[in-house]
Design an enzyme around this catalytic site. Structure first.
Site, short mmCIF file in Angstrom:
data_model
loop_
_atom_site.label_atom_id
_atom_site.label_comp_id
_atom_site.label_asym_id
_atom_site.label_seq_id
_atom_site.Cartn_x
_atom_site.Cartn_y
_atom_site.Cartn_z
N ASP A 1 0.85 -1.21 0.00
CA ASP A 1 0.00 0.00 0.00
C ASP A 1 0.88 1.25 0.00
OD1 ASP A 1 -3.12 -0.76 1.27
OD2 ASP A 1 -1.53 -2.23 1.47
N GLU B 1 -5.26 7.50 0.33
CA GLU B 1 -5.77 6.82 1.53
C GLU B 1 -4.72 6.77 2.64
OE1 GLU B 1 -7.30 2.83 1.09
OE2 GLU B 1 -7.98 2.86 3.16
N ASP C 1 -6.51 5.41 -4.28
CA ASP C 1 -6.47 4.25 -3.37
C ASP C 1 -5.33 3.37 -3.85
OD1 ASP C 1 -6.84 2.20 -1.62
OD2 ASP C 1 -9.03 2.21 -1.78
N ILE D 1 -3.99 0.60 -2.72
CA ILE D 1 -4.50 -0.77 -2.84
C ILE D 1 -5.92 -0.75 -2.28
CG2 ILE D 1 -4.40 -3.19 -2.15
CD1 ILE D 1 -1.48 -3.13 -2.10
N ASP D 2 -6.87 -0.85 -3.16
CA ASP D 2 -8.25 -0.96 -2.72
C ASP D 2 -8.53 -2.45 -2.56
OD1 ASP D 2 -10.89 -0.30 -2.15
OD2 ASP D 2 -11.48 -0.53 -4.25
N THR E 1 -7.52 -4.22 0.39
CA THR E 1 -6.30 -4.78 1.00
C THR E 1 -6.56 -6.18 1.55
OG1 THR E 1 -5.61 -2.55 1.54
CG2 THR E 1 -4.45 -4.31 2.67
N HIS F 1 -18.40 -4.80 5.09
CA HIS F 1 -18.33 -3.64 4.19
C HIS F 1 -19.63 -3.42 3.43
CE1 HIS F 1 -13.64 -4.02 3.84
NE2 HIS F 1 -14.06 -3.67 5.05
N SER G 1 -12.87 -5.11 -3.74
CA SER G 1 -12.33 -3.86 -4.32
C SER G 1 -13.17 -3.29 -5.46
CB SER G 1 -10.90 -4.07 -4.82
OG SER G 1 -10.90 -4.71 -6.10
N LYS H 1 -15.27 -4.57 -8.69
CA LYS H 1 -16.72 -4.67 -8.90
C LYS H 1 -17.16 -3.69 -9.98
CE LYS H 1 -17.46 -4.48 -4.27
NZ LYS H 1 -16.20 -5.02 -3.75
N ARG I 1 -23.80 -2.00 -2.80
CA ARG I 1 -23.00 -1.76 -1.59
C ARG I 1 -23.94 -1.18 -0.55
NH1 ARG I 1 -17.64 -1.78 -1.32
NH2 ARG I 1 -16.64 -0.94 0.52
N ASP J 1 -12.53 5.17 -2.86
CA ASP J 1 -13.11 3.84 -3.10
C ASP J 1 -14.09 3.85 -4.27
OD1 ASP J 1 -11.78 2.39 -1.14
OD2 ASP J 1 -13.29 2.79 0.40
P1 AMP Z 1 -14.49 -4.02 -0.65
O1 AMP Z 1 -13.27 -4.61 -1.28
O2 AMP Z 1 -15.59 -3.74 -1.63
O3 AMP Z 1 -14.94 -4.79 0.55
O4 AMP Z 1 -14.10 -2.57 -0.20
C1 AMP Z 1 -12.92 -2.29 0.46
C2 AMP Z 1 -13.08 -0.93 1.06
O5 AMP Z 1 -14.13 -0.93 2.00
C3 AMP Z 1 -11.90 -0.43 1.82
O6 AMP Z 1 -11.05 0.27 0.98
C4 AMP Z 1 -12.51 0.46 2.90
O7 AMP Z 1 -12.26 1.82 2.62
C5 AMP Z 1 -14.00 0.22 2.78
N1 AMP Z 1 -14.70 0.01 4.04
C6 AMP Z 1 -14.20 -0.20 5.27
N2 AMP Z 1 -15.20 -0.31 6.19
C7 AMP Z 1 -16.35 -0.17 5.52
C8 AMP Z 1 -17.74 -0.19 5.90
N3 AMP Z 1 -18.13 -0.37 7.17
N4 AMP Z 1 -18.66 0.01 4.93
C9 AMP Z 1 -18.29 0.19 3.65
N5 AMP Z 1 -17.01 0.21 3.23
C10 AMP Z 1 -16.05 0.01 4.14
MG MG Z 2 -10.22 1.16 -0.59
#
Ligand code: AMP
Ligand code: MG
Length: 330
Positions: free
Chosen positions: A47, A70, A125, A127-128, A130, A217, A241, A244, A258, A271
């Site tokens: 990252d 980030e 970002d 690394i989105d 992680t 998330h 990430s 999607k 989401r 994000d």
């Molecule tokens: P994903 O890979 O779609 O699960 O998204 C990853 C991203 O979710 C990370 O980069 C975080 O910034 C974000 N994230 C962390 N906590 C939450 C949450 N409670 N609701 C939504 N997104 C989140």
């Molecule tokens: Mg992210």
């Protein structure tokens, strides 16, 4: 306003360099030195090195542009993080093809400290996803340029995404008013790309929907109810990430849901900025769960938005209606 083609070239180069670093870290298959951040989310050497190389490239090409990234280097600067710091500098040096000065590398990371309130800024970002990166699954490097609250350029690298011709790696980009383009991620000479577009479905029931792997998330039980209401029978496509957004843009899925898991969570601009423009440029629609446009004028978060709904376009209103019915139109 800058020269869009030149900005796109710089952005593509930067995320390609970052992707090579991430791939190198992942290929080592050793514990990538995970650090836990204050919000308890993980951050790795990759990252930091990714943010350093992207911010370094932007500084060189567009020195006046602020960056909302980030990560920051606070933790890396501490005495206890000597090993991680050295690993970050080594990965950046390998990409530069020469020695890298530790102070400069840390300063590049901290170039990402802007607050997202300028008329023009980049958001990154490094690394989105992680958590996906740590599992060896999907992750993305996402970079976008915002002018007067609108995303005008977005670049999304997905180093582990299956490529149509075999192998792995996808690179997607769009500039406002143009088409969404897909490039060969590992081939710097691919500067033209080819058009991608969303897959239209006649009715929402035919749609495949994607969502986060992490139930923390995105509220997966809510999305299951929405899918049921829409008559969707296929299983959700769970992928980490902003891949999607890439999946919707190139037609692997037609809906990205989401759903908020907590009332107080605000989506981070990095994000969503790049992914949103790529999907819209591919013919899709992106709003929050209430059907509102995403507002990138509120700083580092989408303060006035809740969750995300991205679709292949014409089905958007029907999907939002189902979302509202399930959520009880809060
Ligand atoms: P994903 O890979 O779609 O699960 O998204 C990853 C991203 O979710 C990370 O980069 C975080 O910034 C974000 N994230 C962390 N906590 C939450 C949450 N409670 N609701 C939504 N997104 C989140
Ligand atoms: Mg992210």
């Amino acid at each position: 306003m800058g020269n869009r083609n030149e900005e796109l070239r710089v952005a593509l180069d930067a995320v390609r360099a970052a992707s090579r670093i991430c791939r190198a870290v992942q290929a080592k298959r050793v514990d990538p030195n995970t650090i836990e951040k204050k919000d308890r989310s993980p951050v790795t050497v990759a990252d930091f090195a990714s943010q350093a190389i992207v911010c370094g490239r932007l500084e060189q090409a567009l020195p006046d542009d602020p960056v909302v990234g980030e990560e920051n280097a606070d933790e890396l600067r501490t005495d206890g993080r000597h090993a991680a710091r050295r690993a970050v500098v080594e990965h950046v040096a390998a990409e530069l093809g020469r020695d890298a000065d530790e102070h400069r590398v840390l300063d590049w990371i901290d170039r990402g400290a802007a607050d997202g309130r300028a008329a023009r800024y980049w958001t990154l970002d490094p690394i989105d996803g992680t958590k996906g990166f740590l599992r060896g699954d999907q992750y993305a490097v996402a970079l976008a340029l915002i002018e007067d609250g609108a995303v005008v350029l977005g670049v999304l690298a997905c180093p582990n995404l299956p490529a149509p011709g075999g192998g792995r790696g996808g690179l997607f980009a769009a500039t406002v008013g143009g088409k969404a383009l897909s490039y060969a991620l590992w081939d710097d000479d691919d500067v033209t790309g080819s058009t991608v577009s969303v897959q239209r479905v006649a009715s929402p029931s035919e749609a495949r929907f994607c969502e986060s792997v992490e139930s923390g998330h995105s509220n997966q039980s809510e999305s299951a109810k929405i899918a049921e209401l829409l008559g969707i029978e296929s299983e959700p496509f769970r992928i980490d990430s902003q891949c999607k957004y890439a999946a919707v843009a190139r037609g692997d899925a037609s809906i990205y849901l989401r759903m908020p898991t907590r009332k107080d969570y605000r989506e981070k601009i990095w994000d969503h900025a790049a992914g949103k423009l790529v999907v819209e440029s591919a013919g899709g629609t992106v709003t929050d769960v209430n059907g509102r446009p995403l507002d990138f004028r509120k700083g580092r978060t989408l303060e006035d938005n809740r969750g995300i709904v991205a679709t292949a376009g014409p089905i958007h209103d029907a999907v939002i209606e189902a979302v509202q019915r399930v959520r009880g139109g809060e």
